[in-house]
Design a protein around this motif. Structure first.
Motif, short mmCIF file in Angstrom:
data_model
loop_
_atom_site.label_atom_id
_atom_site.label_comp_id
_atom_site.label_asym_id
_atom_site.label_seq_id
_atom_site.Cartn_x
_atom_site.Cartn_y
_atom_site.Cartn_z
N LEU C 13 -41.96 26.70 18.62
CA LEU C 13 -41.34 25.98 17.52
C LEU C 13 -39.82 25.96 17.68
O LEU C 13 -39.16 24.94 17.46
CB LEU C 13 -41.71 26.64 16.20
N PHE C 17 -37.50 22.69 18.04
CA PHE C 17 -36.38 22.46 17.14
C PHE C 17 -35.10 22.17 17.94
O PHE C 17 -34.40 21.19 17.71
CB PHE C 17 -36.18 23.69 16.24
N LEU C 21 -34.63 18.30 17.40
CA LEU C 21 -33.88 18.11 16.15
C LEU C 21 -32.41 18.46 16.25
O LEU C 21 -31.56 17.80 15.66
CB LEU C 21 -34.53 18.93 15.03
N LEU C 22 -32.10 19.47 17.00
CA LEU C 22 -30.72 19.97 17.01
C LEU C 22 -29.72 19.01 17.65
O LEU C 22 -28.61 18.85 17.14
CB LEU C 22 -30.70 21.33 17.73
#
Lengths: 211, 648, 309
Positions: C13, C17, C21-22
């Protein structure tokens, strides 16, 4: 017939060859010499080796049969009778031929060759024939006579080869024969082309090709 | 053995029926070549799968050799690309030559002969046979290069090739004679220990390197390669670049196999030559505008990469680091195969482009991807692979060589192989630049000339061979495991028992990552494509180009401009020639700008040297009278001189 | 079983991320820092997320000159970067994949992205984009050796040919004599980082003068979702290459999640440093860029030489 007699005949042919101006006669002489070449090994008693016998027969067939045929064809095409204007005159040629024969006798003595069973005149005759061939090649203008010179030259080499005939592999001898054949063949083509291009068989015209 | 011999005979005879057939001769030749390829590749795969090594003896020939032809693993490894490219080339040639600017029957006959010579050469185990096949190959290639002999450029290329190949053969004859003196036999095989370090061994080695290097196109002696590849018909270029130059590598590989204890400097020499060929090869390629010359310089580059691999392997062999040897040799041999696949593909695709546009000049192409989508895809696949980009085959072999270099460097013994790493990285980046240039200029953008605009897609019979080669590139790139065991058998002959695949247990991971990459790309492409403009207008919008009203084809970035930065940066090695007109006054005259990169060795060194030499030799013209009898007189005088000299 | 599974899942996860997403946050951070340095308040930190969302909804326009290669550029770049991100360790957390020689695969995946981007730029037939493409390939030819010399030095020091052990061997660097080479490697890679991500002083992502740009000028004609991919790819590249710089400097912490946090902190710090560099330096003239890159090559090469001593 003793081999020395045949060899002497060969040398005589040499002299006649350089002295004649008629192309037709030169060719006949060359053919005659060629047949002599075929007979010499037989006269030397080498006929007991099968391959030499075979080779002699082939040599006679080629030199006495096939090459004259090629010559006649070439003659028909170019219609030439005489060597009109050689680079070296006939008298001088004869003298040069004599000088060459003399030199061959001297050289043959001095050359480090295997002494023994070979006929006395074989080596000098070989060298003399060689020189005669060269002389013809150098001093004549007509391509046909030059081919004759080439044939004579080859006869000289052939005579030389007889010295080693018992050790020489078949391969080499057939090679020489093949070489001769191809040589005459190519010369025939060249003669034709020279004739077509310059309307003459004078090889002097070839100088125009140099760059 | 019978399969191998069948393949040999079929290849040699493939052009013969065509001599007598009025039509369809090319198809028959290609069919025979395909049969030959199937038979030969079958034989080779049998050997590489671990079957018995077939050999041929002819005691009747009175040669004392134990065997004349041995199809060992190395031979089998080299045989596969030979046959694959020959078959693909034959099919490609069917349509490529139908316009017949040459003598198609003649070309087919010699093409078959050349293939047969190559087939013979890879398995030759006797010096004479090797040299015979070598010469047959050289002569065959000479005839094929001079196919379009009405062009002066072609005649020059063929002439340069003939001279250099014979120089190479001369060196090889010398080297083999020295070798036979040591071994006491004309059979090719293992050499005694200590020979390699001896003085005689050094001489032999250097002669071999010149002879084989000339054929392979190693950098300072590569002179024949670019002009010959540019001049030959494209399927011949493919065969030459794909396998003919590899015969030089085959020779080197054999030499490595015969020598049990190579000195360390052999490896260093290989690395040096490899670095020079690799970097300068690609640098010169960057400066070319001629598509086929560009590809030819890339062959030099790839030979450089192969030499780097062989060099690392040799160092491993000298210093008994079997893992290093295995990686280096495996990388080199795999790159031999890979290079023939993608370079063959590139030459075939490039040939179609030349065929369609009538020019080899990149600056006169452009926008071909629209007219020739399949050829374009084939060329892109080839470019992708030759740049060593994953997930195609070029990456796998370069990866092995990288790993070898890392290993050699990490071990305390040979830290300088870090130079190999830097060289490989530089080569990779430059190759990428060069193929971006080649593909971009030829296929992308808009057509620069009417001829390029009128281009048409190649016929199916020319596309099919390209598809086969491209498929092989993808197969090896995505599933490298399939060739792992064959590769192990091939390198086992080089004196390193350790199989390379044991070092590379993670080869399946490459497959996983490659498939991941493909899936991701597919998914993203779908997503991005779904968001295209949906109104019915869109198709006719021009490139925005920061608001320029119309982007003119002439205003596109050219191949020269694209490479200019790098070529200028490397001008100390390339010496580009620039013709620049001065622009003066407020209303200047029309001016031209031109730049090109001539070959360093041929055009800058050898040509001037030979011109100088021929001026000196012109003095001897006095003796060239043109009179036949005078020449004969020279012979007579020489003979007399020799006779008298002997007596006295 | 479940005890081993939970950390593995959490790790997964965390990676998802960081990778998915970052990234868009990093350019936002850099821009913010630059704005503060210039005394402005600047766009919001999350601006790139808004941009991406907007672009994903917009329709893309394809010029009539282009072919499928035009789309392959952004798509291939992002796909290659995503695969490359599988190989790179994020701080001292457990890697997803690590095998001998993954370094080379990593570097060549970046090359693949570059190849496709350059081709898609040439596909438009625009002189500007051709110019950018030419600059991109020229400069990366110098960046590549710098990257590989750095890898060589790390491989020599750690005796490993895999990214994860190379970058996670923090203990070695504190050993004294190895800190010198590390500094040089990071200096060389820092230059590679700036060049590959088109940051000042090599390139300016914010300029609007086409003649002076490198990366931005290659993507002038992309729009809609392809442009979104390009922007996301650029930010992902910041993270992936940033990990190369950050990882070797991070200390090893006892807990897995602490290590993850440390990585996030490191990346944030990197963004701040980049922002500071961009605020305080001017962009080089184009002909100075090769010198700058050669300095990078020399720095990594010296690092290797120091290790030999």
């Amino acid at each position: 017939m003793s081999p020395d007699f045949l060899i002497a005949l060969t040398m005589l042919t040499n002299f006649t060859l350089v002295a004649t101006s008629r192309v037709n006669k030169a060719i006949q002489l060359a053919v005659f010499q060629g047949i002599l070449m075929g007979l010499i090994p037989l006269a030397m008693g080498l006929g007991k080796h099968t391959h030499i016998l075979l080779l002699a027969l082939v040599a006679i067939a080629v030199k006495g049969g096939f090459i004259p045929y090629l010559f006649r064809r070439a003659l028909r095409q170019v219609k030439i009778r005489r060597e009109v204007d050689p680079y070296v005159g006939y008298t001088v040629s004869l003298m040069l031929c004599a000088a060459g024969t003399g030199l061959s006798l001297v050289l043959a003595h001095a050359l480090p060759l295997k002494a023994g069973t070979t006929p006395t005149f074989l080596v000098p005759a070989a060298l003399a024939t060689l020189f005669t061939g060269f002389l013809l090649l150098v001093s004549r203008r007509t391509a046909l006579t030059q081919v004759v010179g080439y044939l004579v030259l080859e006869n000289g080499i052939y005579l030389f080869g007889l010295l080693l005939v018992e050790e020489m592999p078949v391969l080499v001898e057939t090679g020489i024969l093949l070489d001769l054949f191809v040589g005459v063949f190519v010369m025939g083509i060249v003669i034709n082309h020279i004739h077509m291009t310059f309307d003459s068989t004078d090889t002097g015209f070839l100088a125009e090709l140099k760059d | 053995m019978s399969l191998y011999l069948l393949s040999l005979l079929l290849a040699a005879g493939s052009g013969i029926p065509g001599l007598f057939l009025r039509r369809r001769g090319a198809e028959v030749a290609a069919g025979l070549m395909t049969a030959s390829a199937l038979a030969g590749i079958g034989a080779a795969l049998g050997v590489l799968a671990g079957g018995p090594v077939p050999s041929l003896r002819l005691p009747a020939l009175a040669l004392t050799s134990p065997s004349l032809l041995v199809l060992d693993a190395i031979a089998a490894w080299f045989l596969i690309p030979v046959l694959l490219l020959a078959a693909c080339g034959a099919w490609y040639g069917v349509r490529y030559w139908e316009d017949a600017h040459g003598h198609p029957r003649w070309v087919r006959l010699v093409f078959g002969g050349l293939t047969a010579a190559l087939i013979l050469l890879v398995a030759a185990a006797h010096t004479w046979l090797f040299l015979l096949a070598w010469e047959a190959m050289a002569i065959g290639a000479f005839f094929l290069v001079s196919t379009e002999d009405r062009l002066p450029e072609t005649r020059r290329a063929a002439w340069i090739y003939l001279v250099s190949t014979h120089t190479g053969t001369l060196c090889l004859i010398g080297a083999f004679a020295l070798l036979a003196g040591v071994a006491g036999t004309w059979d090719l095989g293992a050499l005694p220990r200590g020979f390699a370090s001896s003085r005689l061994g050094t001489q032999t080695f250097l002669l071999f390197m010149v002879g084989f290097g000339l054929k392979a196109g190693v950098m300072p002696i590569h002179i024949w390669l670019p002009p010959a590849h540019a001049a030959a018909p494209s399927h011949v270029s493919a065969l030459m670049s794909g396998v003919l130059i590899k015969m030089g590598i085959l020779g080197m590989v054999r030499l490595i196999a015969w020598v049990p204890d190579p000195p360390l400097w052999w490896g260093a020499l290989f690395l040096g030559l490899g670095g020079v060929s690799g970097i300068l090869g690609v640098a010169f390629a960057l400066g070319q505008h001629d598509l086929k010359r560009l590809l030819a310089y890339h062959s030099i580059e790839n030979i450089g990469i192969i030499l780097l691999g062989l060099g690392l392997g040799l160092i491993g062999k000298s210093t008994s680091q079997s893992a290093l040897a295995a990686l280096g040799f495996a990388g080199a041999l795999l790159h031999v195969l890979n290079h023939s696949l993608f370079k063959g593909l590139l030459f075939l695709a490039g040939g179609s482009v030349v065929h369609a546009t009538g020019t080899r000049n990149l600056e006169r192409m452009g926008g071909l991807a629209k007219a020739m989508p399949w050829t374009s895809a084939a060329f892109l696949t080839g470019s992708w692979a030759i740049c060593g980009l994953p997930p195609l085959n070029g990456f796998v072999s370069e990866w092995f060589i990288y790993l070898g270099a890392f290993r050699a460097m990490a071990g305390a013994r040979w830290p300088w192989s870090v130079g190999v790493l830097a060289a490989l990285a530089l080569i990779g980046a430059l190759a990428l630049a060069c193929f971006a240039k080649a593909y971009g200029t030829a296929f992308l953008g808009t057509p620069r000339t009417p001829a390029a605009a009128a281009a048409h897609e190649a016929p199916r019979m020319m596309l099919l061979p390209m598809a086969v080669l491209a498929g092989a590139c993808v197969l090896i790139g995505v599933f490298p495991m399939v060739i792992a065991s064959a590769l192990d058998r091939a390198i086992a002959g080089l004196g390193q028992a350790l199989p390379a695949s044991s070092r590379l247990a993670h080869l399946p991971l490459v497959t996983v990552l490659a498939l991941t990459l493909a899936l991701l790309a597919l998914g993203l492409a779908r997503w991005a494509w779904a968001g295209r403009r949906s109104e019915p207008v869109p198709a006719e919008l021009p490139t925005w180009d920061c608001g320029y009203a119309e982007a003119l084809p002439r205003a596109q970035y050219t191949a020269s401009s694209f490479a200019d930065g790098l070529v200028t940066g490397a001008r100390w090695a390339l010496f580009p020639k620039v013709h620049e007109a001065q622009v003066q006054g407020p209303f200047p005259e029309p001016a031209r700008f031109e730049s090109h990169v001539p070959d360093l060795v041929l055009d800058r060194v050898l040509d001037p040297a030979f011109r100088l030499g021929s001026r000196g030799l012109a003095l001897l013209h006095v003796f060239q009278t043109g009179q036949l009898p005078v020449y004969l007189l020279y012979v007579l005088l020489t003979l007399l001189f020799l006779l008298i000299w002997m007596v006295v | 079983m479940s005890q081993a599974l939970v950390p593995a899942l959490l790790n997964l996860l965390f990676r998802a991320f960081v990778v998915l997403l970052l990234p868009p946050l990093i350019p936002g951070l850099i821009t913010k820092i630059k704005a503060w340095m210039a005394g402005r308040s600047g766009p919001p930190v999350l601006q790139l997320y808004y941009d991406l969302a907007k672009l994903a909804r917009k329709q893309a326009v394809f010029s009539r000159t282009t072919t499928w290669v035009f789309l392959a550029g952004p798509v291939g770049t992002v796909a290659a970067l995503l695969v490359a991100s599988l190989l790179i360790p994020l701080g001292h957390t457990a890697p997803l994949l690590a095998f001998e020689g993954d370094v080379i695969l990593f570097a060549y995946l970046l090359g693949l992205g570059r190849f496709l981007t350059v081709l898609s730029a040439l596909d438009t037939g625009s002189a500007f984009e051709g110019m950018g493409a030419a600059r991109e390939v020229s400069f990366s030819a110098l960046a590549e050796p710098a990257l590989f010399f750095g890898f060589a030095a790390l491989a020599r020091a750690t005796g490993s040919l895999s990214l994860t052990p190379m970058l996670q061997s923090h203990g070695m660097w504190t050993a004294g004599h190895l800190s010198g080479p590390l500094m040089l490697i990071l200096a060389g890679w820092g230059i590679v980082f700036l060049a590959e991500n088109s940051r000042i002083p090599v390139d300016d992502p914010n300029t609007h003068l086409e003649l002076t740009m490198i990366h931005e000028v290659m993507v002038l004609d992309h729009s809609g979702r392809p442009l979104a991919l390009i922007l996301y790819g650029a930010s992902l590249k910041l993270v992936v290459l940033g990990a190369l710089l950050v990882d070797p400097l991070l200390p090893v912490l006892s807990k897995g999640w602490l290590n993850g946090l440390a990585f996030l902190g490191g990346i944030t710090l990197l963004a701040v440093v980049v922002g500071l560099v961009e605020s305080t330096t001017a962009r080089f003239r184009m002909n100075k860029v090769p010198q700058f890159l050669v300095a990078g090559v020399l720095a990594s090469a010296f690092a290797f030489l120091l290790l030999l001593v």
